[in-house]
Scaffold this motif. Structure first.
Motif, PDB file in Angstrom:
ATOM      1  N   THR A   7       8.470  -3.246 -14.659  1.00  0.00           N
ATOM      2  CA  THR A   7       9.018  -2.820 -13.884  1.00  0.00           C
ATOM      3  C   THR A   7       8.869  -2.130 -13.148  1.00  0.00           C
ATOM      4  O   THR A   7       8.626  -1.295 -11.554  1.00  0.00           O
ATOM      5  CB  THR A   7      10.954  -3.625 -14.288  1.00  0.00           C
ATOM      6  N   PHE A   8       9.046  -0.148 -13.824  1.00  0.00           N
ATOM      7  CA  PHE A   8       9.242   0.807 -12.901  1.00  0.00           C
ATOM      8  C   PHE A   8       7.928   0.910 -12.095  1.00  0.00           C
ATOM      9  O   PHE A   8       7.520   2.004 -10.998  1.00  0.00           O
ATOM     10  CB  PHE A   8       9.127   1.741 -14.013  1.00  0.00           C
ATOM     11  N   PHE A   9       6.299   0.279 -12.627  1.00  0.00           N
ATOM     12  CA  PHE A   9       4.919   0.644 -12.121  1.00  0.00           C
ATOM     13  C   PHE A   9       5.038  -0.461 -11.268  1.00  0.00           C
ATOM     14  O   PHE A   9       4.513   0.673  -9.931  1.00  0.00           O
ATOM     15  CB  PHE A   9       4.159   0.431 -13.161  1.00  0.00           C
ATOM     16  N   THR A  10       5.601  -1.731 -11.305  1.00  0.00           N
ATOM     17  CA  THR A  10       5.953  -2.168 -10.099  1.00  0.00           C
ATOM     18  C   THR A  10       6.311  -1.492  -9.128  1.00  0.00           C
ATOM     19  O   THR A  10       5.876  -1.689  -7.995  1.00  0.00           O
ATOM     20  CB  THR A  10       6.366  -3.192 -10.622  1.00  0.00           C
ATOM     21  N   VAL A  11       7.312  -1.043  -9.095  1.00  0.00           N
ATOM     22  CA  VAL A  11       8.008  -0.534  -7.904  1.00  0.00           C
ATOM     23  C   VAL A  11       7.745   0.877  -7.261  1.00  0.00           C
ATOM     24  O   VAL A  11       7.240   0.851  -6.177  1.00  0.00           O
ATOM     25  CB  VAL A  11       9.634   0.088  -8.420  1.00  0.00           C
ATOM     26  N   ILE A  12       6.754   1.525  -8.110  1.00  0.00           N
ATOM     27  CA  ILE A  12       6.496   2.880  -8.358  1.00  0.00           C
ATOM     28  C   ILE A  12       4.697   2.102  -6.767  1.00  0.00           C
ATOM     29  O   ILE A  12       4.460   2.622  -6.397  1.00  0.00           O
ATOM     30  CB  ILE A  12       5.517   3.658  -8.984  1.00  0.00           C
ATOM     31  N   HIS A  13       4.697   1.356  -7.865  1.00  0.00           N
ATOM     32  CA  HIS A  13       2.779   0.595  -6.603  1.00  0.00           C
ATOM     33  C   HIS A  13       3.535   0.430  -5.609  1.00  0.00           C
ATOM     34  O   HIS A  13       2.512   0.750  -4.473  1.00  0.00           O
ATOM     35  CB  HIS A  13       2.713  -0.952  -7.890  1.00  0.00           C
ATOM     36  N   PHE A  14       4.546  -0.685  -5.014  1.00  0.00           N
ATOM     37  CA  PHE A  14       5.207  -1.050  -3.848  1.00  0.00           C
ATOM     38  C   PHE A  14       5.194   0.724  -3.280  1.00  0.00           C
ATOM     39  O   PHE A  14       5.326   0.325  -1.617  1.00  0.00           O
ATOM     40  CB  PHE A  14       6.251  -1.783  -3.760  1.00  0.00           C
ATOM     41  N   ILE A  15       5.885   1.243  -3.892  1.00  0.00           N
ATOM     42  CA  ILE A  15       6.427   2.599  -2.789  1.00  0.00           C
ATOM     43  C   ILE A  15       4.914   2.970  -2.408  1.00  0.00           C
ATOM     44  O   ILE A  15       4.731   3.707  -1.148  1.00  0.00           O
ATOM     45  CB  ILE A  15       7.206   3.338  -3.684  1.00  0.00           C
ATOM     46  N   ILE A  16       4.072   3.203  -3.735  1.00  0.00           N
ATOM     47  CA  ILE A  16       2.820   3.397  -3.388  1.00  0.00           C
ATOM     48  C   ILE A  16       2.188   2.860  -1.575  1.00  0.00           C
ATOM     49  O   ILE A  16       1.493   3.601  -0.969  1.00  0.00           O
ATOM     50  CB  ILE A  16       1.990   4.636  -4.175  1.00  0.00           C
ATOM     51  N   THR A  17       2.351   1.620  -1.855  1.00  0.00           N
ATOM     52  CA  THR A  17       1.564   0.488  -0.750  1.00  0.00           C
ATOM     53  C   THR A  17       2.505   0.917   0.444  1.00  0.00           C
ATOM     54  O   THR A  17       1.644   1.069   1.312  1.00  0.00           O
ATOM     55  CB  THR A  17       1.877  -0.719  -1.321  1.00  0.00           C
ATOM     56  N   ALA A  18       3.816   1.297   0.513  1.00  0.00           N
ATOM     57  CA  ALA A  18       4.083   1.507   1.343  1.00  0.00           C
ATOM     58  C   ALA A  18       3.718   2.753   2.137  1.00  0.00           C
ATOM     59  O   ALA A  18       3.371   2.943   3.465  1.00  0.00           O
ATOM     60  CB  ALA A  18       5.843   1.502   1.651  1.00  0.00           C
ATOM     61  N   PHE A  19       3.454   3.872   1.129  1.00  0.00           N
ATOM     62  CA  PHE A  19       3.332   5.252   1.846  1.00  0.00           C
ATOM     63  C   PHE A  19       1.628   5.257   2.630  1.00  0.00           C
ATOM     64  O   PHE A  19       1.097   5.523   3.365  1.00  0.00           O
ATOM     65  CB  PHE A  19       3.524   6.203   1.242  1.00  0.00           C
ATOM     66  N   LEU A  20       1.104   4.506   1.687  1.00  0.00           N
ATOM     67  CA  LEU A  20      -0.575   4.188   2.684  1.00  0.00           C
ATOM     68  C   LEU A  20      -0.997   3.236   3.195  1.00  0.00           C
ATOM     69  O   LEU A  20      -1.333   3.830   4.495  1.00  0.00           O
ATOM     70  CB  LEU A  20      -1.142   3.659   0.906  1.00  0.00           C
ATOM     71  N   ILE A  21       0.278   2.510   3.838  1.00  0.00           N
ATOM     72  CA  ILE A  21       0.010   1.325   5.257  1.00  0.00           C
ATOM     73  C   ILE A  21       0.473   2.265   6.109  1.00  0.00           C
ATOM     74  O   ILE A  21       0.309   2.216   7.801  1.00  0.00           O
ATOM     75  CB  ILE A  21       1.240   0.753   5.015  1.00  0.00           C
ATOM     76  N   ALA A  22       1.891   3.523   5.696  1.00  0.00           N
ATOM     77  CA  ALA A  22       2.280   4.190   7.034  1.00  0.00           C
ATOM     78  C   ALA A  22       1.144   4.748   6.796  1.00  0.00           C
ATOM     79  O   ALA A  22       0.966   5.733   8.114  1.00  0.00           O
ATOM     80  CB  ALA A  22       3.350   5.053   6.185  1.00  0.00           C
ATOM     81  N   GLY A  23       0.512   6.216   6.601  1.00  0.00           N
ATOM     82  CA  GLY A  23      -0.961   6.586   6.572  1.00  0.00           C
ATOM     83  C   GLY A  23      -1.913   6.586   7.828  1.00  0.00           C
ATOM     84  O   GLY A  23      -1.946   6.874   8.190  1.00  0.00           O
ATOM     85  N   ILE A  24      -1.929   5.200   6.949  1.00  0.00           N
ATOM     86  CA  ILE A  24      -3.039   4.463   8.062  1.00  0.00           C
ATOM     87  C   ILE A  24      -2.860   4.483   9.778  1.00  0.00           C
ATOM     88  O   ILE A  24      -3.443   4.391  10.390  1.00  0.00           O
ATOM     89  CB  ILE A  24      -3.769   2.751   7.285  1.00  0.00           C
ATOM     90  N   LEU A  25      -1.355   3.598   9.627  1.00  0.00           N
ATOM     91  CA  LEU A  25      -0.585   3.672  11.239  1.00  0.00           C
ATOM     92  C   LEU A  25      -0.582   4.625  12.322  1.00  0.00           C
ATOM     93  O   LEU A  25      -1.223   5.057  12.914  1.00  0.00           O
ATOM     94  CB  LEU A  25       0.711   3.126  10.256  1.00  0.00           C
ATOM     95  N   ILE A  26      -0.385   5.686  11.272  1.00  0.00           N
ATOM     96  CA  ILE A  26       0.012   7.361  11.440  1.00  0.00           C
ATOM     97  C   ILE A  26      -1.329   8.104  11.445  1.00  0.00           C
ATOM     98  O   ILE A  26      -1.761   8.624  12.601  1.00  0.00           O
ATOM     99  CB  ILE A  26       0.688   8.535  10.157  1.00  0.00           C
ATOM    100  N   HIS A  27      -2.987   7.793  10.908  1.00  0.00           N
ATOM    101  CA  HIS A  27      -3.688   8.749  11.247  1.00  0.00           C
ATOM    102  C   HIS A  27      -4.304   8.306  12.594  1.00  0.00           C
ATOM    103  O   HIS A  27      -4.305   7.286  12.903  1.00  0.00           O
ATOM    104  CB  HIS A  27      -4.591   7.442  10.108  1.00  0.00           C
ATOM    105  N   THR A  28      -4.562   9.243  13.344  1.00  0.00           N
ATOM    106  CA  THR A  28      -5.385   9.378  14.464  1.00  0.00           C
ATOM    107  C   THR A  28      -7.058   8.676  14.816  1.00  0.00           C
ATOM    108  O   THR A  28      -7.846   8.903  13.719  1.00  0.00           O
ATOM    109  CB  THR A  28      -5.527  10.747  15.009  1.00  0.00           C
TER     110      THR A  28
END
Length: 85
Positions: A7-28
């Motif tokens: 469960t811990f690693f699944t939650v970490i995975h979803f947090i990393i996924t959210a940061f990755l999506i946010a980074g893609i949206l921020i990226h110029t």
């Protein structure tokens, strides 16, 4: 306790996924459109990205997030089900 590891690693995975999506949206983008995709990539291959400041930070963090996403994907997808974590 063992179930909490999966469960811990699944939650970490979803947090990393959210940061990755946010980074893609921020990226110029370096160049817009299909023409920039075909012809504009050669300058970054031979001379580096040329990004400075916040853009360089976002690029570096995107690389780290991509590797973390790969690692957690392998862990959550292969190791957790195999060992029943």
């Amino acid at each position: 306790m063992i179930v909490l590891i999966g469960t811990f690693f699944t939650v970490i995975h979803f947090i990393i996924t959210a940061f990755l999506i946010a980074g893609i949206l921020i990226h110029t983008t370096k160049s817009e459109g299909l023409g920039g995709t075909i012809g504009g990539g050669s300058d970054t291959v031979y001379r580096g990205s040329g990004a400075k400041g916040f853009e360089a930070f976002v690029e570096k963090m995107m690389v780290y997030m991509a590797w973390a996403f790969l690692g957690t994907s392998l862990f959550v997808g292969l190791i957790v089900p195999k060992f029943g974590l």
